[in-house]
Design an enzyme around this catalytic site. Structure first.
Site, mmCIF file in Angstrom:
data_model
loop_
_atom_site.group_PDB
_atom_site.id
_atom_site.type_symbol
_atom_site.label_atom_id
_atom_site.label_comp_id
_atom_site.label_asym_id
_atom_site.label_seq_id
_atom_site.Cartn_x
_atom_site.Cartn_y
_atom_site.Cartn_z
ATOM 1 N N CYS A 1 -10.675 -3.855 -4.137
ATOM 2 C CA CYS A 1 -9.589 -4.753 -4.529
ATOM 3 C C CYS A 1 -10.106 -6.126 -4.956
ATOM 4 O O CYS A 1 -9.514 -6.771 -5.814
ATOM 5 C CB CYS A 1 -8.573 -4.862 -3.404
ATOM 6 S SG CYS A 1 -7.695 -3.292 -3.193
ATOM 7 N N ASN B 1 0.828 -1.193 0.000
ATOM 8 C CA ASN B 1 0.000 0.000 0.000
ATOM 9 C C ASN B 1 0.870 1.254 0.000
ATOM 10 O O ASN B 1 1.984 1.259 0.523
ATOM 11 C CB ASN B 1 -1.021 0.001 1.149
ATOM 12 C CG ASN B 1 -0.421 -0.065 2.529
ATOM 13 O OD1 ASN B 1 0.589 -0.714 2.774
ATOM 14 N ND2 ASN B 1 -1.081 0.597 3.479
ATOM 15 N N VAL B 2 0.348 2.297 -0.631
ATOM 16 C CA VAL B 2 1.035 3.580 -0.727
ATOM 17 C C VAL B 2 0.013 4.654 -0.385
ATOM 18 O O VAL B 2 -0.917 4.897 -1.157
ATOM 19 C CB VAL B 2 1.605 3.807 -2.151
ATOM 20 C CG1 VAL B 2 2.282 5.175 -2.246
ATOM 21 C CG2 VAL B 2 2.580 2.690 -2.526
ATOM 22 N N GLU B 3 0.179 5.259 0.791
ATOM 23 C CA GLU B 3 -0.761 6.276 1.242
ATOM 24 C C GLU B 3 -0.398 7.649 0.675
ATOM 25 O O GLU B 3 0.651 7.835 0.068
ATOM 26 C CB GLU B 3 -0.783 6.320 2.770
ATOM 27 C CG GLU B 3 -1.336 5.047 3.370
ATOM 28 C CD GLU B 3 -1.375 5.067 4.883
ATOM 29 O OE1 GLU B 3 -2.016 4.156 5.436
ATOM 30 O OE2 GLU B 3 -0.783 5.960 5.528
ATOM 31 N N GLU C 1 -3.049 -4.281 -3.402
ATOM 32 C CA GLU C 1 -3.525 -5.013 -4.573
ATOM 33 C C GLU C 1 -3.374 -4.197 -5.851
ATOM 34 O O GLU C 1 -3.147 -4.752 -6.928
ATOM 35 C CB GLU C 1 -4.992 -5.428 -4.386
ATOM 36 C CG GLU C 1 -5.218 -6.414 -3.262
ATOM 37 C CD GLU C 1 -5.426 -5.774 -1.891
ATOM 38 O OE1 GLU C 1 -5.985 -6.445 -1.013
ATOM 39 O OE2 GLU C 1 -5.043 -4.590 -1.684
ATOM 40 N N CYS D 1 -10.282 -5.532 0.424
ATOM 41 C CA CYS D 1 -11.467 -4.680 0.452
ATOM 42 C C CYS D 1 -12.291 -4.906 -0.816
ATOM 43 O O CYS D 1 -11.857 -5.577 -1.754
ATOM 44 C CB CYS D 1 -11.057 -3.211 0.579
ATOM 45 S SG CYS D 1 -10.296 -2.509 -0.906
ATOM 46 N N CYS E 1 -4.093 0.796 -2.547
ATOM 47 C CA CYS E 1 -4.030 -0.469 -1.821
ATOM 48 C C CYS E 1 -2.896 -1.325 -2.376
ATOM 49 O O CYS E 1 -2.465 -1.149 -3.524
ATOM 50 C CB CYS E 1 -5.353 -1.218 -1.949
ATOM 51 S SG CYS E 1 -6.769 -0.370 -1.212
#
Length: 128
Positions: free
Chosen positions: A91, A44-46, A57, A88, A55
């Site tokens: 995804c 994940n990369v916020e 995925e 989620c 996400c």
């Protein structure tokens, strides 16, 4: 076929180590096997604008497409403690597109096919 899920879980844990999660402090790693035997991973990369976070995925699917495409056969994602997570809804739709009903997903309650994880899914066939 007897699949070695531990190899996939370890790949997801390794990917999770690269996650960029400074806001939620909830790193996620994902790993999948492709029908041709390759493995693809993602983390994940916020973003400070929370809604544009990616996400794990998403990164995995990008790597799949970038590395030649193909169909996913096995998938798992893990949290920062290495515990298996359920993808989620967004995804699950991404996974359906690239793995279909037969994709096997390792969940906290065991291995499930994608058609169990996302029943009555919408896909490319619905656009015909």
């Amino acid at each position: 076929m007897n699949f070695d899920w531990d190899v996939l879980v370890q790949a997801a844990k390794k990917a999770m180590g690269s996650a960029y999660a400074p806001y939620s402090k909830f790193p996620v790693g994902a790993a999948a096997r492709v029908a041709d035997g390759r493995f693809v991973t993602g983390c994940n990369v916020e973003n400070a604008a929370y809604g544009v976070a990616l996400c794990a995925e998403c990164g995995l699917i990008s790597q799949l497409v970038l590395s030649g495409g193909g169909r996913l056969t096995h998938f798992v994602c893990v949290n920062g403690s290495g515990d298996v997570l359920m993808p989620c809804g967004r995804c699950r739709q991404l996974l359906w597109e690239h793995g279909g009903a037969e994709l096997e997903v390792l969940t906290s309650s065991g291995v499930r096919r994608m058609d169990e994880v996302l029943p009555d899914a919408f896909g490319a066939d619905d656009l015909a």
